[in-house]
Design an enzyme around this catalytic site. Structure first.
Site, PDB file in Angstrom:
ATOM      1  N   GLY A   1      33.502  43.395  54.763  1.00 40.11           N
ATOM      2  CA  GLY A   1      32.262  44.076  55.168  1.00 40.11           C
ATOM      3  C   GLY A   1      32.093  45.450  54.564  1.00 40.11           C
ATOM      4  O   GLY A   1      31.259  46.229  55.021  1.00 40.11           O
TER       5      GLY A   1
ATOM      6  N   SER B   1      31.169  46.203  51.433  1.00 38.62           N
ATOM      7  CA  SER B   1      30.359  46.264  50.214  1.00 38.62           C
ATOM      8  C   SER B   1      29.344  45.122  50.213  1.00 38.62           C
ATOM      9  O   SER B   1      29.511  44.123  50.932  1.00 38.62           O
ATOM     10  CB  SER B   1      31.320  46.146  49.022  1.00 38.62           C
ATOM     11  OG  SER B   1      30.664  45.899  47.810  1.00 38.62           O
ATOM     12  N   GLY B   2      28.295  45.272  49.436  1.00 37.61           N
ATOM     13  CA  GLY B   2      27.395  44.170  49.117  1.00 37.61           C
ATOM     14  C   GLY B   2      26.817  43.430  50.310  1.00 37.61           C
ATOM     15  O   GLY B   2      26.333  44.028  51.276  1.00 37.61           O
ATOM     16  N   ILE B   3      26.894  42.101  50.253  1.00 36.47           N
ATOM     17  CA  ILE B   3      26.281  41.246  51.276  1.00 36.47           C
ATOM     18  C   ILE B   3      26.925  41.482  52.646  1.00 36.47           C
ATOM     19  O   ILE B   3      26.235  41.540  53.670  1.00 36.47           O
ATOM     20  CB  ILE B   3      26.427  39.754  50.856  1.00 36.47           C
ATOM     21  CG1 ILE B   3      25.611  39.478  49.580  1.00 36.47           C
ATOM     22  CG2 ILE B   3      25.978  38.829  51.982  1.00 36.47           C
ATOM     23  CD1 ILE B   3      25.918  38.137  48.916  1.00 36.47           C
TER      24      ILE B   3
ATOM     25  N   TYR C   1      36.596  29.501  40.829  1.00 39.64           N
ATOM     26  CA  TYR C   1      35.725  30.086  41.862  1.00 39.64           C
ATOM     27  C   TYR C   1      34.866  29.002  42.523  1.00 39.64           C
ATOM     28  O   TYR C   1      34.809  28.900  43.761  1.00 39.64           O
ATOM     29  CB  TYR C   1      34.844  31.145  41.204  1.00 39.64           C
ATOM     30  CG  TYR C   1      33.776  31.730  42.098  1.00 39.64           C
ATOM     31  CD1 TYR C   1      34.113  32.650  43.095  1.00 39.64           C
ATOM     32  CD2 TYR C   1      32.440  31.387  41.950  1.00 39.64           C
ATOM     33  CE1 TYR C   1      33.138  33.194  43.912  1.00 39.64           C
ATOM     34  CE2 TYR C   1      31.453  31.931  42.754  1.00 39.64           C
ATOM     35  CZ  TYR C   1      31.811  32.837  43.743  1.00 39.64           C
ATOM     36  OH  TYR C   1      30.845  33.370  44.558  1.00 39.64           O
TER      37      TYR C   1
HETATM   38  N1  LIG Z   1      26.725  38.519  44.458  1.00 39.92           N
HETATM   39  C1  LIG Z   1      26.522  37.276  44.074  1.00 39.92           C
HETATM   40  O1  LIG Z   1      25.793  37.007  43.109  1.00 39.92           O
HETATM   41  C2  LIG Z   1      27.141  36.128  44.846  1.00 39.92           C
HETATM   42  C3  LIG Z   1      26.732  34.829  44.538  1.00 39.92           C
HETATM   43  C4  LIG Z   1      27.290  33.776  45.228  1.00 39.92           C
HETATM   44  C5  LIG Z   1      28.237  34.006  46.219  1.00 39.92           C
HETATM   45  N2  LIG Z   1      28.610  35.278  46.483  1.00 39.92           N
HETATM   46  C6  LIG Z   1      29.628  35.481  47.531  1.00 39.92           C
HETATM   47  O2  LIG Z   1      29.183  36.444  48.439  1.00 39.92           O
HETATM   48  C7  LIG Z   1      30.317  37.063  49.061  1.00 39.92           C
HETATM   49  C8  LIG Z   1      30.118  38.569  49.039  1.00 39.92           C
HETATM   50  O3  LIG Z   1      30.062  38.989  47.700  1.00 39.92           O
HETATM   51  P1  LIG Z   1      29.284  40.292  47.214  1.00 39.92           P
HETATM   52  O4  LIG Z   1      28.451  39.904  46.049  1.00 39.92           O
HETATM   53  O5  LIG Z   1      28.671  40.993  48.370  1.00 39.92           O
HETATM   54  O6  LIG Z   1      30.526  41.109  46.603  1.00 39.92           O
HETATM   55  P2  LIG Z   1      31.098  42.573  46.883  1.00 39.92           P
HETATM   56  O7  LIG Z   1      29.993  43.571  46.938  1.00 39.92           O
HETATM   57  O8  LIG Z   1      32.185  42.761  45.899  1.00 39.92           O
HETATM   58  O9  LIG Z   1      31.699  42.405  48.359  1.00 39.92           O
HETATM   59  C9  LIG Z   1      32.814  41.600  48.593  1.00 39.92           C
HETATM   60  C10 LIG Z   1      33.514  42.121  49.814  1.00 39.92           C
HETATM   61  O10 LIG Z   1      34.696  41.344  50.051  1.00 39.92           O
HETATM   62  C11 LIG Z   1      35.811  42.231  50.076  1.00 39.92           C
HETATM   63  N3  LIG Z   1      37.022  41.585  49.638  1.00 39.92           N
HETATM   64  C12 LIG Z   1      37.295  41.041  48.438  1.00 39.92           C
HETATM   65  N4  LIG Z   1      38.529  40.544  48.432  1.00 39.92           N
HETATM   66  C13 LIG Z   1      39.055  40.817  49.652  1.00 39.92           C
HETATM   67  C14 LIG Z   1      40.309  40.570  50.259  1.00 39.92           C
HETATM   68  N5  LIG Z   1      41.301  39.979  49.595  1.00 39.92           N
HETATM   69  N6  LIG Z   1      40.474  40.974  51.530  1.00 39.92           N
HETATM   70  C15 LIG Z   1      39.509  41.596  52.207  1.00 39.92           C
HETATM   71  N7  LIG Z   1      38.311  41.865  51.687  1.00 39.92           N
HETATM   72  C16 LIG Z   1      38.098  41.472  50.418  1.00 39.92           C
HETATM   73  C17 LIG Z   1      35.412  43.369  49.157  1.00 39.92           C
HETATM   74  O11 LIG Z   1      36.228  44.489  49.334  1.00 39.92           O
HETATM   75  P3  LIG Z   1      36.475  45.540  48.140  1.00 39.92           P
HETATM   76  O12 LIG Z   1      35.379  46.529  48.319  1.00 39.92           O
HETATM   77  O13 LIG Z   1      37.827  46.070  48.408  1.00 39.92           O
HETATM   78  O14 LIG Z   1      36.370  44.797  46.841  1.00 39.92           O
HETATM   79  C18 LIG Z   1      33.979  43.568  49.626  1.00 39.92           C
HETATM   80  O15 LIG Z   1      33.912  44.191  50.879  1.00 39.92           O
HETATM   81  C19 LIG Z   1      31.546  36.582  48.287  1.00 39.92           C
HETATM   82  O16 LIG Z   1      32.200  35.565  49.011  1.00 39.92           O
HETATM   83  C20 LIG Z   1      30.951  36.016  47.005  1.00 39.92           C
HETATM   84  O17 LIG Z   1      31.736  34.986  46.462  1.00 39.92           O
HETATM   85  C21 LIG Z   1      28.089  36.344  45.822  1.00 39.92           C
END
Ligand SMILES: NC(=O)c1ccc[n+]([C@@H]2O[C@H](COP(=O)([O-])OP(=O)(O)OC[C@H]3O[C@@H](n4cnc5c(N)ncnc54)[C@H](OP(=O)(O)O)[C@@H]3O)[C@@H](O)[C@H]2O)c1
Length: 249
Positions: A14, A16-18, A150
Site C-alpha cells: 500500500g 505506492s501506485g494502485i 509475471y
Molecule cells: N501498473 C500497471 O500497469 C499494472 C498492470 C497490471 C497489474 N498491475 C498490478 O497492480 C499491482 C500494483 O502495482 P502498481 O502498478 O501500483 O505498482 P507500484 O506502484 O510499484 O506498487 C506496488 C506496491 O507493492 C509493493 N511491493 C512490491 N513488492 C513487495 C513485497 N515483496 N512486499 C511488500 N510490498 C511489496 C511496493 O512497494 P515498494 O514501494 O517497496 O516497491 C508498492 O507498494 C501489482 O500487483 C501489479 O502487478 C499493475
C-alpha cells in the site's frame, strides 16, 4: 462516502501506485485500513500521504513467516478482517533467456506463494461476510513478450479466486480477481530502465490499449471499492478486468 463504513481492510503493497490510492479511497469510504510495505521509509511516507489514517505494517509479501506474523499482528489489533486486498506485486518483465531460478522463485514467492499463505494465515480472522480481492493482470490473458513469469504468476492468482471461492464461500468469504491493464503508477520507474527506454516502453504500452490511454490508479481503486463493498456480494470467484479493452477487444 460510506460504502465501507465499519469495515476493517488490509491492503498489501500500500505504499505506492494502485495500493496507495486504494487505501485513500477505502479510508474515504469509512474503512479502517492497514497497509503493508517492505521498507519502513516507504511506509512512513505512505502514512503521511494518508494523513496518519492507516495502520502501517512492515511485511515482505514474498516471505512466508512474515505473512504469518502479519496475520498475528492484525489478530492482536482488530476484531475481524472484512476486506483483504492482495495488491503487492513483482512486475519484473524480461526475455525468457534472461530469467534465472532465483529471480523466477522470488517473483513467484511475492505474487503467488506469499498471497496463498497470507490468506491461509488470515482465515481465522476473516469475517462472515468478507471479501478477498486478488490483483491479477490482463497479462494473464494475452501473450505479451517478456511477461512470461509475471503473467504465469497472475494466472495462478486468478485461479485462486475461483478455487478458494469454491472452498470458502460457505464461510461467507468470497474471492475475486481485479485485473488492471496498463496503469500509470510508479511501477515502470522501478524496472531500472534509462529515462529514454522507460519513455519508449511507456509509448509501447499505451499503443497496446484500444482506447488509447493508460488507466489511472484512481480508476483501479474505485473498482476495488466496489469489490470490497457489500454491493458486489453476488460476485464470487470472478474477475473484474479494468484494462481499457486490452483483454477483450
Ligand atoms: N501498473 C500497471 O500497469 C499494472 C498492470 C497490471 C497489474 N498491475 C498490478 O497492480 C499491482 C500494483 O502495482 P502498481 O502498478 O501500483 O505498482 P507500484 O506502484 O510499484 O506498487 C506496488 C506496491 O507493492 C509493493 N511491493 C512490491 N513488492 C513487495 C513485497 N515483496 N512486499 C511488500 N510490498 C511489496 C511496493 O512497494 P515498494 O514501494 O517497496 O516497491 C508498492 O507498494 C501489482 O500487483 C501489479 O502487478 C499493475
Amino acid at each position: 462516502m460510506s460504502r465501507l463504513q465499519g469495515k476493517y481492510a488490509l491492503i498489501t503493497g500500500g505504499t505506492s501506485g494502485i495500493g496507495l490510492e486504494t487505501a485513500r479511497q477505502f479510508i474515504a469510504e469509512g474503512a479502517t485500513v492497514a497497509i503493508t510495505g517492505r521498507s519502513q521509509r516507504a511506509l512512513d511516507a505512505a502514512g503521511q500521504a494518508l494523513a496518519g489514517n492507516a495502520l502501517l505494517l512492515l511485511s515482505d509479501a514474498g516471505d512466508i513467516p512474515q505473512q504469518r506474523a502479519l496475520a498475528q499482528q492484525l489478530e492482536q489489533r482488530w476484531p475481524r478482517l472484512d476486506v483483504l486486498y492482495v495488491n503487492a506485486g513483482d512486475v519484473t518483465h524480461r526475455p525468457l533467456q534472461e530469467w534465472d531460478e532465483q529471480s523466477y522463485q522470488r517473483l513467484m514467492d511475492i505474487n503467488l506463494k506469499g498471497p496463498f499463505f497470507l490468506i491461509q494465515a488470515l482465515l481465522p480472522l476473516l469475517a462472515n461476510p468478507s471479501s478477498v480481492i486478488l490483483c491479477g493482470s490482463v497479462s494473464a490473458h494475452i501473450g505479451l513478450p517478456q511477461s512470461s513469469a509475471y503473467a504465469a504468476s497472475k494466472a495462478g492468482l486468478l485461479s485462486l479466486a475461483r478455487t478458494l471461492s469454491g472452498e470458502l464461500h460457505a464461510r461467507g468469504i468470497r474471492v475475486n480477481g481485479l485485473s488492471p491493464g496498463p496503469t500509470e503508477t510508479p511501477a515502470l520507474g522501478k524496472l531500472g530502465l534509462a529515462e529514454a527506454d522507460e519513455r519508449a516502453l511507456r509509448d509501447d504500452i499505451r499503443a497496446l490499449v484500444p482506447i488509447g490511454r493508460m488507466g489511472s490508479a484512481l480508476e483501479l481503486a474505485k473498482a476495488a471499492v466496489f469489490l470490497a463493498a457489500d454491493e458486489s456480494a453476488f460476485m464470487v470467484g470472478a474477475e473484474l478486468q479494468m484494462d481499457g479493452g486490452v483483454g477483450n477487444l
